[in-house]
Design a protein around this motif. Structure first.
Motif, PDB file in Angstrom:
ATOM      1  N   ALA A  65       0.822  -1.211   0.000  1.00 54.00           N
ATOM      2  CA  ALA A  65       0.000   0.000   0.000  1.00 54.00           C
ATOM      3  C   ALA A  65       0.857   1.263   0.000  1.00 54.00           C
ATOM      4  CB  ALA A  65      -0.937  -0.002   1.205  1.00 54.00           C
ATOM      5  N   GLY A  66       2.157   1.103   0.123  1.00 55.38           N
ATOM      6  CA  GLY A  66       3.055   2.256   0.133  1.00 55.38           C
ATOM      7  C   GLY A  66       3.107   2.978   1.467  1.00 55.38           C
ATOM      8  N   LEU A  67       2.562   2.355   2.509  1.00 57.92           N
ATOM      9  CA  LEU A  67       2.517   2.989   3.823  1.00 57.92           C
ATOM     10  C   LEU A  67       3.788   2.790   4.639  1.00 57.92           C
ATOM     11  CD1 LEU A  67      -1.126   1.948   4.623  1.00 57.92           C
ATOM     12  CD2 LEU A  67      -0.318   4.296   4.325  1.00 57.92           C
ATOM     13  N   VAL A  68       4.559   1.771   4.289  1.00 58.25           N
ATOM     14  CA  VAL A  68       5.778   1.435   5.035  1.00 58.25           C
ATOM     15  C   VAL A  68       6.877   1.112   4.034  1.00 58.25           C
ATOM     16  CG1 VAL A  68       6.821  -0.312   6.556  1.00 58.25           C
ATOM     17  CG2 VAL A  68       4.567   0.584   7.080  1.00 58.25           C
ATOM     18  N   GLU A  69       8.088   1.495   4.392  1.00 59.70           N
ATOM     19  CA  GLU A  69       9.241   1.071   3.614  1.00 59.70           C
ATOM     20  C   GLU A  69      10.278   0.513   4.572  1.00 59.70           C
ATOM     21  OE1 GLU A  69      10.558   4.505   1.501  1.00 59.70           O
ATOM     22  OE2 GLU A  69      11.339   5.487   3.286  1.00 59.70           O
ATOM     23  N   GLN A  70      11.112  -0.366   4.043  1.00 59.62           N
ATOM     24  CA  GLN A  70      12.120  -1.015   4.876  1.00 59.62           C
ATOM     25  C   GLN A  70      13.487  -0.674   4.305  1.00 59.62           C
ATOM     26  OE1 GLN A  70      11.426  -5.201   5.310  1.00 59.62           O
ATOM     27  NE2 GLN A  70      12.241  -5.214   7.368  1.00 59.62           N
ATOM     28  N   GLY A  71      14.349  -0.160   5.153  1.00 63.29           N
ATOM     29  CA  GLY A  71      15.693   0.212   4.741  1.00 63.29           C
ATOM     30  C   GLY A  71      16.687  -0.892   5.048  1.00 63.29           C
ATOM     31  N   ARG A  72      17.947  -0.556   4.873  1.00 61.79           N
ATOM     32  CA  ARG A  72      18.998  -1.519   5.198  1.00 61.79           C
ATOM     33  C   ARG A  72      20.196  -0.751   5.729  1.00 61.79           C
ATOM     34  NH1 ARG A  72      19.822  -6.591   2.022  1.00 61.79           N
ATOM     35  NH2 ARG A  72      20.165  -7.759   3.905  1.00 61.79           N
ATOM     36  N   GLN A  73      20.565  -1.066   6.951  1.00 66.71           N
ATOM     37  CA  GLN A  73      21.742  -0.487   7.586  1.00 66.71           C
ATOM     38  C   GLN A  73      22.522  -1.642   8.193  1.00 66.71           C
ATOM     39  OE1 GLN A  73      20.116   2.242  10.425  1.00 66.71           O
ATOM     40  NE2 GLN A  73      19.513   3.729   8.876  1.00 66.71           N
ATOM     41  N   ALA A  74      23.521  -2.124   7.457  1.00 68.52           N
ATOM     42  CA  ALA A  74      24.294  -3.309   7.866  1.00 68.52           C
ATOM     43  C   ALA A  74      23.328  -4.478   8.065  1.00 68.52           C
ATOM     44  CB  ALA A  74      25.113  -3.012   9.100  1.00 68.52           C
ATOM     45  N   GLN A  75      23.297  -5.067   9.249  1.00 70.16           N
ATOM     46  CA  GLN A  75      22.408  -6.193   9.547  1.00 70.16           C
ATOM     47  C   GLN A  75      21.006  -5.735   9.939  1.00 70.16           C
ATOM     48  OE1 GLN A  75      23.240  -9.349   9.136  1.00 70.16           O
ATOM     49  NE2 GLN A  75      25.339  -8.856   8.551  1.00 70.16           N
TER      50      GLN A  75
END
Length: 105
Positions: free
Chosen positions: A57-67
């Motif tokens: 739905a575009g309400l959440v995004e998930q990033g990446r910072q190392a682990q």
């Protein structure tokens, strides 16, 4: 995808109380899936499924910072919902005006 389709997807995602609670938590700041799962009696895979619906739905995004893969809220779809609701409020006001005029006659 049209705006109506976006709204349908957003409203479908918001229909579930667990997903609304996840969004409320993310409104306070980024969190991992484990942190999001803490207040619920749900497994991590179940929370992940809820997150996938919110991501679609575009309400959440998930990033990446190392682990670490923090989740964060995205506000644009919620702004679209707010604008749509405001249009309903304007329609309500217009209909009340028409009704009041009809009662005066």
């Amino acid at each position: 995808m049209t705006q109506d389709d976006h709204l349908s997807t957003t409203f479908a995602a918001l229909a579930d109380p667990t997903r609304r609670a996840i969004l409320a938590r993310l409104a306070a700041g980024e969190a991992t899936v484990s942190e999001l799962a803490e207040p619920f009696e749900l497994s991590l895979p179940a929370i992940s499924k809820h997150l996938k619906v919110l991501q679609k739905a575009g309400l959440v995004e998930q990033g990446r910072q190392a682990q670490w893969r923090p989740c964060r809220i995205r506000s644009e779809p919620l702004r679209e919902v707010a604008l749509w609701i405001q249009s309903l409020d304007r329609l309500d006001g217009y209909l009340r005006t028409l009704q009041a005029r009809g009662e005066e006659q």
